[in-house]
Write a protein that holds these residues in place. Structure first.
Motif, PDB file in Angstrom:
ATOM      1  N   THR A   1      50.344  83.531  68.333  1.00 25.53           N
ATOM      2  CA  THR A   1      50.893  84.689  69.050  1.00 25.53           C
ATOM      3  C   THR A   1      50.394  84.720  70.491  1.00 25.53           C
ATOM      4  OG1 THR A   1      49.046  86.015  68.244  1.00 25.53           O
ATOM      5  CG2 THR A   1      51.094  86.148  66.993  1.00 25.53           C
ATOM      6  N   ARG A   2      49.337  83.941  70.785  1.00 21.88           N
ATOM      7  CA  ARG A   2      48.752  83.938  72.125  1.00 21.88           C
ATOM      8  C   ARG A   2      49.571  83.047  73.058  1.00 21.88           C
ATOM      9  NH1 ARG A   2      43.511  80.350  73.836  1.00 21.88           N
ATOM     10  NH2 ARG A   2      43.432  81.097  75.981  1.00 21.88           N
ATOM     11  N   GLN A   3      50.138  83.614  74.113  1.00 19.94           N
ATOM     12  CA  GLN A   3      50.894  82.845  75.117  1.00 19.94           C
ATOM     13  C   GLN A   3      51.645  81.668  74.482  1.00 19.94           C
ATOM     14  OE1 GLN A   3      47.162  82.416  77.690  1.00 19.94           O
ATOM     15  NE2 GLN A   3      48.808  82.519  79.211  1.00 19.94           N
TER      16      GLN A   3
ATOM     17  N   LEU B   1      35.795  69.211  69.731  1.00 18.94           N
ATOM     18  CA  LEU B   1      35.519  70.525  70.307  1.00 18.94           C
ATOM     19  C   LEU B   1      36.636  70.981  71.232  1.00 18.94           C
ATOM     20  CD1 LEU B   1      33.543  72.898  70.894  1.00 18.94           C
ATOM     21  CD2 LEU B   1      32.554  71.465  72.699  1.00 18.94           C
ATOM     22  N   ASN B   2      37.320  72.057  70.818  1.00 20.18           N
ATOM     23  CA  ASN B   2      38.191  72.759  71.763  1.00 20.18           C
ATOM     24  C   ASN B   2      37.390  73.980  72.199  1.00 20.18           C
ATOM     25  OD1 ASN B   2      40.001  74.166  73.265  1.00 20.18           O
ATOM     26  ND2 ASN B   2      41.717  73.957  71.839  1.00 20.18           N
ATOM     27  N   ALA B   3      36.751  73.860  73.341  1.00 21.97           N
ATOM     28  CA  ALA B   3      35.828  74.902  73.802  1.00 21.97           C
ATOM     29  C   ALA B   3      36.552  76.047  74.498  1.00 21.97           C
ATOM     30  CB  ALA B   3      34.787  74.293  74.720  1.00 21.97           C
ATOM     31  N   GLY B   4      37.900  75.991  74.557  1.00 22.68           N
ATOM     32  CA  GLY B   4      38.641  77.068  75.220  1.00 22.68           C
ATOM     33  C   GLY B   4      38.138  77.247  76.643  1.00 22.68           C
ATOM     34  N   ALA B   5      38.060  78.490  77.078  1.00 21.23           N
ATOM     35  CA  ALA B   5      37.674  78.769  78.467  1.00 21.23           C
ATOM     36  C   ALA B   5      36.226  78.385  78.770  1.00 21.23           C
ATOM     37  CB  ALA B   5      37.906  80.244  78.774  1.00 21.23           C
TER      38      ALA B   5
ATOM     39  N   THR C   1      34.995  75.658  78.344  1.00 15.58           N
ATOM     40  CA  THR C   1      35.100  74.323  78.958  1.00 15.58           C
ATOM     41  C   THR C   1      34.810  74.387  80.453  1.00 15.58           C
ATOM     42  OG1 THR C   1      36.917  73.845  77.443  1.00 15.58           O
ATOM     43  CG2 THR C   1      36.732  72.421  79.387  1.00 15.58           C
ATOM     44  N   HIS C   2      35.315  75.450  81.075  1.00 12.27           N
ATOM     45  CA  HIS C   2      35.320  75.533  82.525  1.00 12.27           C
ATOM     46  C   HIS C   2      34.127  76.305  83.084  1.00 12.27           C
ATOM     47  CE1 HIS C   2      39.328  74.299  81.464  1.00 12.27           C
ATOM     48  NE2 HIS C   2      39.600  75.475  80.936  1.00 12.27           N
ATOM     49  N   THR C   3      33.255  76.789  82.180  1.00 18.02           N
ATOM     50  CA  THR C   3      32.161  77.662  82.646  1.00 18.02           C
ATOM     51  C   THR C   3      30.789  77.324  82.081  1.00 18.02           C
ATOM     52  OG1 THR C   3      32.459  79.213  80.793  1.00 18.02           O
ATOM     53  CG2 THR C   3      33.736  79.657  82.800  1.00 18.02           C
TER      54      THR C   3
ATOM     55  N   LEU D   1      44.819  71.909  73.647  1.00 17.87           N
ATOM     56  CA  LEU D   1      46.236  71.909  73.259  1.00 17.87           C
ATOM     57  C   LEU D   1      47.105  71.647  74.488  1.00 17.87           C
ATOM     58  CD1 LEU D   1      45.622  75.091  71.250  1.00 17.87           C
ATOM     59  CD2 LEU D   1      46.726  73.143  70.172  1.00 17.87           C
ATOM     60  N   SER D   2      46.783  72.342  75.579  1.00 16.34           N
ATOM     61  CA  SER D   2      47.586  72.216  76.801  1.00 16.34           C
ATOM     62  C   SER D   2      47.024  71.104  77.685  1.00 16.34           C
ATOM     63  CB  SER D   2      47.562  73.553  77.554  1.00 16.34           C
ATOM     64  OG  SER D   2      46.237  73.856  77.965  1.00 16.34           O
ATOM     65  N   ASN D   3      47.846  70.675  78.633  1.00 14.48           N
ATOM     66  CA  ASN D   3      47.376  69.687  79.614  1.00 14.48           C
ATOM     67  C   ASN D   3      46.643  70.437  80.730  1.00 14.48           C
ATOM     68  OD1 ASN D   3      46.923  67.775  81.518  1.00 14.48           O
ATOM     69  ND2 ASN D   3      49.053  67.124  81.739  1.00 14.48           N
ATOM     70  N   ILE D   4      45.328  70.536  80.604  1.00 15.20           N
ATOM     71  CA  ILE D   4      44.547  71.350  81.551  1.00 15.20           C
ATOM     72  C   ILE D   4      44.665  70.822  82.987  1.00 15.20           C
ATOM     73  CG2 ILE D   4      42.905  72.284  79.863  1.00 15.20           C
ATOM     74  CD1 ILE D   4      40.858  70.155  80.840  1.00 15.20           C
ATOM     75  N   HIS D   5      45.014  69.541  83.135  1.00 10.98           N
ATOM     76  CA  HIS D   5      45.121  68.941  84.477  1.00 10.98           C
ATOM     77  C   HIS D   5      46.388  69.374  85.205  1.00 10.98           C
ATOM     78  CE1 HIS D   5      41.694  66.616  83.297  1.00 10.98           C
ATOM     79  NE2 HIS D   5      42.329  66.315  82.187  1.00 10.98           N
ATOM     80  N   ALA D   6      47.331  69.922  84.452  1.00 10.48           N
ATOM     81  CA  ALA D   6      48.595  70.346  85.051  1.00 10.48           C
ATOM     82  C   ALA D   6      48.648  71.863  85.216  1.00 10.48           C
ATOM     83  CB  ALA D   6      49.757  69.874  84.168  1.00 10.48           C
ATOM     84  N   ARG D   7      47.495  72.533  85.004  1.00  7.54           N
ATOM     85  CA  ARG D   7      47.485  73.993  85.051  1.00  7.54           C
ATOM     86  C   ARG D   7      46.702  74.497  86.277  1.00  7.54           C
ATOM     87  NH1 ARG D   7      46.074  76.406  79.359  1.00  7.54           N
ATOM     88  NH2 ARG D   7      46.892  78.256  80.424  1.00  7.54           N
ATOM     89  N   GLU D   8      46.224  75.735  86.215  1.00  5.77           N
ATOM     90  CA  GLU D   8      45.514  76.324  87.363  1.00  5.77           C
ATOM     91  C   GLU D   8      44.324  75.438  87.768  1.00  5.77           C
ATOM     92  OE1 GLU D   8      46.057  77.815  84.386  1.00  5.77           O
ATOM     93  OE2 GLU D   8      46.218  80.000  84.615  1.00  5.77           O
TER      94      GLU D   8
ATOM     95  N   PHE E   1      41.274  76.100  88.379  1.00  2.00           N
ATOM     96  CA  PHE E   1      39.983  76.330  87.699  1.00  2.00           C
ATOM     97  C   PHE E   1      39.922  75.659  86.327  1.00  2.00           C
ATOM     98  CE2 PHE E   1      41.134  79.393  84.449  1.00  2.00           C
ATOM     99  CZ  PHE E   1      42.245  80.065  84.955  1.00  2.00           C
ATOM    100  N   ARG E   2      41.092  75.362  85.760  1.00  2.00           N
ATOM    101  CA  ARG E   2      41.101  74.681  84.448  1.00  2.00           C
ATOM    102  C   ARG E   2      40.933  73.164  84.597  1.00  2.00           C
ATOM    103  NH1 ARG E   2      42.694  78.727  80.804  1.00  2.00           N
ATOM    104  NH2 ARG E   2      44.130  80.167  81.790  1.00  2.00           N
ATOM    105  N   GLN E   3      41.010  72.694  85.824  1.00  2.00           N
ATOM    106  CA  GLN E   3      40.913  71.249  86.037  1.00  2.00           C
ATOM    107  C   GLN E   3      39.467  70.795  86.170  1.00  2.00           C
ATOM    108  OE1 GLN E   3      43.855  70.202  89.051  1.00  2.00           O
ATOM    109  NE2 GLN E   3      45.216  71.733  88.146  1.00  2.00           N
TER     110      GLN E   3
HETATM  111  C1  DQA Z   1      42.536  75.387  76.021  1.00  2.00           C
HETATM  112  C2  DQA Z   1      42.642  75.334  77.551  1.00  2.00           C
HETATM  113  C3  DQA Z   1      41.653  76.289  78.196  1.00  2.00           C
HETATM  114  O1  DQA Z   1      41.797  76.238  79.611  1.00  2.00           O
HETATM  115  C4  DQA Z   1      41.927  77.704  77.748  1.00  2.00           C
HETATM  116  O2  DQA Z   1      40.972  78.588  78.295  1.00  2.00           O
HETATM  117  C5  DQA Z   1      41.976  77.828  76.276  1.00  2.00           C
HETATM  118  C6  DQA Z   1      42.676  76.806  75.506  1.00  2.00           C
HETATM  119  C7  DQA Z   1      43.620  74.530  75.338  1.00  2.00           C
HETATM  120  O3  DQA Z   1      43.473  74.275  74.144  1.00  2.00           O
HETATM  121  O4  DQA Z   1      44.612  74.177  75.967  1.00  2.00           O
HETATM  122  O5  DQA Z   1      41.503  78.795  75.690  1.00  2.00           O
HETATM  123  O6  DQA Z   1      41.263  74.872  75.641  1.00  2.00           O
END
Ligand code: DQA
Length: 148
Positions: free
Chosen positions: A18-20, A74-78, A80-82, A102-109, A111-113
């Protein structure tokens, strides 16, 4: 002894499905776990699948992986960036860790890169949605080979 992997998910990943959905798809975390269980059966291994929204709990679970698992996905979510603390945990546990998104963090904002954890992981898989998890499991088992 049957080999085992820890598959660890960080903050907000409990809301998958349900998240984005435009970014992360409609697959739930339970669906991801089922995908991983299927892949584990194929590989003849065991898994522990976990999620926490708390940085310290993620670190505790990484520490507890020693002596129990041959590696960590490890999917560390956010975090990762902090999180320098999570980076240090990876450096400290002496287990191979794959960074997964899950997403391509290199193609996003921008701060996610930046990833604090990339430097201390054996590799990164991102951009393939839930399919990245079984890919990471295969890669990690290939990596450890006969070592564990
Ligand atoms: C994520 C990417 C992160 O930037 C974001 O904060 C997430 C999910 C991903 O799986 O694409 O929470 O780790």
């Amino acid at each position: 002894m049957t080999r085992s992997l820890l598959i660890l998910n960080g903050p907000n990943l409990n809301l998958l499905g349900t998240r984005q959905p435009e970014v992360y798809g409609t697959t739930t975390l339970k669906d991801v776990e089922n995908l991983c269980l299927d892949k584990a059966k194929d590989l003849g291994i065991e898994i522990e699948f976990a999620q926490s929204n708390h940085e310290g709990s993620l670190i505790d679970m990484m520490h507890a992986a020693r002596g129990k698992h041959v590696g960590v996905i490890l999917n560390a979510g956010a975090y990762t960036h902090t999180s320098v603390a999570l980076m240090d945990a990876i450096s400290s546990i002496m287990l191979p860790v794959i960074e997964l998104h899950l997403s391509n963090i290199h193609a996003r904002e921008a701060f996610r890169q930046t990833s604090y954890i990339s430097k201390v992981c054996i590799g990164q898989i991102c951009g393939f949605g839930a399919a990245g998890y079984p890919l990471a499991m295969q890669a990690l088992i290939d990596y450890v080979g006969d070592k564990a």
